[in-house]
Design a protein around this motif. Structure first.
Motif, PDB file in Angstrom:
ATOM      1  N   VAL A   1       4.730  11.213   5.193  1.00 52.78           N
ATOM      2  CA  VAL A   1       4.592  11.650   6.582  1.00 52.78           C
ATOM      3  C   VAL A   1       3.854  12.977   6.609  1.00 52.78           C
ATOM      4  CG1 VAL A   1       5.803  12.295   8.691  1.00 52.78           C
ATOM      5  CG2 VAL A   1       6.686  10.432   7.266  1.00 52.78           C
ATOM      6  N   ALA A   2       2.791  13.034   7.405  1.00 51.80           N
ATOM      7  CA  ALA A   2       1.978  14.239   7.521  1.00 51.80           C
ATOM      8  C   ALA A   2       2.088  14.806   8.932  1.00 51.80           C
ATOM      9  CB  ALA A   2       0.516  13.923   7.199  1.00 51.80           C
ATOM     10  N   ARG A   3       2.366  16.091   9.028  1.00 53.50           N
ATOM     11  CA  ARG A   3       2.443  16.736  10.338  1.00 53.50           C
ATOM     12  C   ARG A   3       1.118  17.362  10.751  1.00 53.50           C
ATOM     13  NH1 ARG A   3       7.472  17.299  12.655  1.00 53.50           N
ATOM     14  NH2 ARG A   3       9.218  16.589  11.369  1.00 53.50           N
ATOM     15  N   ASP A   4       0.187  17.486   9.809  1.00 54.13           N
ATOM     16  CA  ASP A   4      -1.150  18.004  10.132  1.00 54.13           C
ATOM     17  C   ASP A   4      -2.106  17.607   9.022  1.00 54.13           C
ATOM     18  OD1 ASP A   4      -0.647  19.792   7.987  1.00 54.13           O
ATOM     19  OD2 ASP A   4       0.031  21.366   9.341  1.00 54.13           O
ATOM     20  N   GLY A   5      -3.365  17.971   9.182  1.00 53.90           N
ATOM     21  CA  GLY A   5      -4.368  17.609   8.198  1.00 53.90           C
ATOM     22  C   GLY A   5      -4.133  18.248   6.840  1.00 53.90           C
ATOM     23  N   GLN A   6      -3.521  19.441   6.822  1.00 51.32           N
ATOM     24  CA  GLN A   6      -3.247  20.100   5.552  1.00 51.32           C
ATOM     25  C   GLN A   6      -2.276  19.286   4.714  1.00 51.32           C
ATOM     26  OE1 GLN A   6      -4.826  22.696   4.339  1.00 51.32           O
ATOM     27  NE2 GLN A   6      -3.643  22.637   2.427  1.00 51.32           N
ATOM     28  N   ASP A   7      -1.282  18.651   5.366  1.00 51.83           N
ATOM     29  CA  ASP A   7      -0.355  17.780   4.634  1.00 51.83           C
ATOM     30  C   ASP A   7      -1.088  16.614   3.982  1.00 51.83           C
ATOM     31  OD1 ASP A   7       1.796  19.340   5.286  1.00 51.83           O
ATOM     32  OD2 ASP A   7       2.599  17.992   6.822  1.00 51.83           O
TER      33      ASP A   7
ATOM     34  N   GLU B   1      11.856   6.964  10.719  1.00 51.47           N
ATOM     35  CA  GLU B   1      12.908   6.648   9.746  1.00 51.47           C
ATOM     36  C   GLU B   1      13.645   5.363  10.084  1.00 51.47           C
ATOM     37  OE1 GLU B   1      14.497   8.978  13.068  1.00 51.47           O
ATOM     38  OE2 GLU B   1      12.853   9.340  11.657  1.00 51.47           O
ATOM     39  N   LEU B   2      13.493   4.839  11.308  1.00 51.19           N
ATOM     40  CA  LEU B   2      14.094   3.546  11.646  1.00 51.19           C
ATOM     41  C   LEU B   2      13.399   2.402  10.921  1.00 51.19           C
ATOM     42  CD1 LEU B   2      14.591   3.895  15.506  1.00 51.19           C
ATOM     43  CD2 LEU B   2      16.282   4.236  13.691  1.00 51.19           C
ATOM     44  N   PHE B   3      12.189   2.641  10.461  1.00 50.87           N
ATOM     45  CA  PHE B   3      11.381   1.587   9.863  1.00 50.87           C
ATOM     46  C   PHE B   3      11.109   1.823   8.374  1.00 50.87           C
ATOM     47  CE2 PHE B   3      10.404   2.218  14.332  1.00 50.87           C
ATOM     48  CZ  PHE B   3      10.684   0.970  14.858  1.00 50.87           C
ATOM     49  N   LEU B   4      10.795   3.068   7.994  1.00 53.60           N
ATOM     50  CA  LEU B   4      10.525   3.421   6.603  1.00 53.60           C
ATOM     51  C   LEU B   4      11.085   4.811   6.329  1.00 53.60           C
ATOM     52  CD1 LEU B   4       6.809   2.223   6.373  1.00 53.60           C
ATOM     53  CD2 LEU B   4       8.744   1.176   5.178  1.00 53.60           C
ATOM     54  N   LYS B   5      11.583   5.034   5.109  1.00 53.86           N
ATOM     55  CA  LYS B   5      12.196   6.305   4.773  1.00 53.86           C
ATOM     56  C   LYS B   5      11.137   7.300   4.310  1.00 53.86           C
ATOM     57  CE  LYS B   5      16.005   8.353   2.160  1.00 53.86           C
ATOM     58  NZ  LYS B   5      17.128   8.084   1.215  1.00 53.86           N
TER      59      LYS B   5
ATOM     60  N   ALA C   1       0.828  -1.201   0.000  1.00 53.92           N
ATOM     61  CA  ALA C   1       0.000   0.000   0.000  1.00 53.92           C
ATOM     62  C   ALA C   1       0.860   1.248   0.000  1.00 53.92           C
ATOM     63  CB  ALA C   1      -0.909   0.006   1.234  1.00 53.92           C
ATOM     64  N   CYS C   2       0.317   2.329  -0.526  1.00 52.72           N
ATOM     65  CA  CYS C   2       0.917   3.643  -0.358  1.00 52.72           C
ATOM     66  C   CYS C   2       0.462   4.153   1.000  1.00 52.72           C
ATOM     67  CB  CYS C   2       0.483   4.600  -1.466  1.00 52.72           C
ATOM     68  SG  CYS C   2       1.161   6.271  -1.262  1.00 52.72           S
ATOM     69  N   LEU C   3       1.374   4.130   1.968  1.00 51.06           N
ATOM     70  CA  LEU C   3       1.046   4.455   3.352  1.00 51.06           C
ATOM     71  C   LEU C   3       1.417   5.893   3.675  1.00 51.06           C
ATOM     72  CD1 LEU C   3       0.259   3.554   6.280  1.00 51.06           C
ATOM     73  CD2 LEU C   3       2.675   2.937   6.573  1.00 51.06           C
ATOM     74  N   MET C   4       0.480   6.580   4.325  1.00 51.11           N
ATOM     75  CA  MET C   4       0.753   7.887   4.904  1.00 51.11           C
ATOM     76  C   MET C   4       0.552   7.783   6.409  1.00 51.11           C
ATOM     77  SD  MET C   4      -1.146  11.573   4.284  1.00 51.11           S
ATOM     78  CE  MET C   4      -1.121  11.307   2.525  1.00 51.11           C
TER      79      MET C   4
ATOM     80  N   ALA D   1       9.439  -3.754   0.005  1.00 54.08           N
ATOM     81  CA  ALA D   1      10.795  -4.303  -0.068  1.00 54.08           C
ATOM     82  C   ALA D   1      11.563  -4.039   1.227  1.00 54.08           C
ATOM     83  CB  ALA D   1      11.534  -3.701  -1.262  1.00 54.08           C
ATOM     84  N   ARG D   2      11.426  -2.849   1.786  1.00 56.74           N
ATOM     85  CA  ARG D   2      12.151  -2.502   3.026  1.00 56.74           C
ATOM     86  C   ARG D   2      11.665  -3.355   4.200  1.00 56.74           C
ATOM     87  NH1 ARG D   2      14.044   2.297   5.609  1.00 56.74           N
ATOM     88  NH2 ARG D   2      14.860   1.652   7.647  1.00 56.74           N
TER      89      ARG D   2
END
Length: 363
Positions: free
Chosen positions: A305-311, A294-298, A283-286, A333-334
């Motif tokens: 990665v979203a810092r708020d709803g606008q992202d 970043e220890l798990f996915l880049k 899946a395309c995960l957000m 793959a990761r």
């Protein structure tokens, strides 16, 4: 080989029990190293009426009545084990279960508390000097957590724990993997999570806010406790989604969203099971931001990665064609290379074998 008595919420049902797939992945992978596990779970919260799986061949499951008498009977079984595990959030008389299980453990038995919600558990102990777990911590051999990183390790040690080791969530490739899309789950953005008080504000920010801003987009909400008439009109509520449908739920939408609970986001280093399950399906995960992602996915390449709803709104509106699929492929793959339950089981097997040898030598 160790005989492990594991007292948890439920192995058989994910109904109001987000730890189910974590338990399944860890325990099945651990038995491949020769350990024999018996899982004890109470018949409460209609979980047995909403089973996802039958008792598996790789683990003996004992379901007991939600009564003090039944609890004491199964707790006495701890005397037969080499390793005894009491998990957090069992859901029926947790303090009594902790005391009973640990009091029945033999002198040589490795005694473990396994915390699947460390921020909440730590907050309870810090607020109450007489908390049952807090008073028993110095007598337990080991605390395991499914996340939290160094902040949780330090907090547990400050409260008297001898040792605290994170065993993070991961992927079981045999259960979570790519499948054909399912029209039932077609949408632009999907989120799967039960309605909980310490998640609602973040769901409103990261999910309902973008839904209100993008009236022409479609949104899908899975999980128990949500009411259709209380959400934006372009959000469709599914209710409880059985684990058998998780792959299709993850792979069909353009994107899937992870929203941490307040305490998990504040602590960081606490990836939810759905992070690995969605990535494992391609899946395309957000995800909302939390320290340690970043220890798990880049970020930007393997996860959004979203810092708020606008992202979230901007990502949905501006995603170039094909980028979502590329992100999903890289994430899968990761995760397969570094974060399966086979990886976690190797870590845990080495830890248990060393501690069991040490306990036997001391006894």
């Amino acid at each position: 080989m160790s005989r492990i008595a594991f007292y948890g919420s439920s192995l058989l049902s994910s109904y109001w029990n987000g730890a189910a797939t974590y338990y399944r992945g860890i325990i099945q992978a651990l038995t491949a190293h020769g350990h024999r596990v018996t899982f004890y779970e109470p018949d409460v919260y209609d979980r047995q009426a909403n089973r996802d799986i039958d008792p598996p061949e790789w683990c003996e499951v004992v379901v007991y009545d939600g009564t003090p008498e039944a609890l004491k009977r199964v707790a006495a079984e701890a005397a037969k084990a080499d390793v005894v595990v009491k998990a957090s959030g069992v859901g029926f008389e947790d303090d009594m279960l902790l005391r009973e299980v640990m009091s029945h453990a033999a002198p040589h038995t490795l005694r473990i508390f396994w915390d699947v919600d460390a921020p909440a558990t730590l907050a309870a102990m810090q607020a109450d000097p007489d908390d049952a777990l807090r008073t028993m911590l110095p007598d337990l051999d080991l605390v395991l957590t499914y996340g939290g990183g160094q902040p949780v390790i330090d907090a547990y040690r400050a409260l008297g724990a001898r040792e605290c080791v994170p065993v993070y969530n991961a992927l079981d490739p045999s259960t979570h993997h790519p499948v054909p899309p399912d029209p039932r789950f077609a949408c632009d953005l999907a989120f799967l999570g039960n309605r909980l008080p310490d998640r609602e504000a973040r769901v409103d920010e990261f999910f309902f806010g973008p839904a209100r801003a993008l009236s022409g987009h479609t949104f899908l909400l899975g999980g128990s406790g949500w009411e259709q008439d209380k959400v934006p009109g372009n959000v469709r509520c599914l209710g409880h989604v059985r684990t058998a449908d998780h792959n299709a739920f993850n792979v069909t939408p353009r994107m899937v969203l992870n929203i941490a609970r307040d305490s998990m986001a504040a602590t960081g280093f606490s990836p939810a099971t759905r992070v690995f399950e969605a990535a494992g399906a391609g899946a395309c995960l957000m995800t909302d931001y939390w320290e340690g992602i970043e220890l798990f996915l880049k970020p930007g390449e393997e996860v959004l990665v979203a810092r708020d709803g606008q992202d979230v709104t901007e990502a949905l509106r501006d995603m170039p064609p094909g980028r979502d699929a590329a992100i999903g492929e890289r994430a899968r793959a990761r995760i397969l290379a570094e974060h399966t339950y086979q990886h976690r089981a190797r870590q845990l097997d080495a830890l248990l074998r060393a501690r069991v040898r040490s306990s036997e030598a001391t006894a």
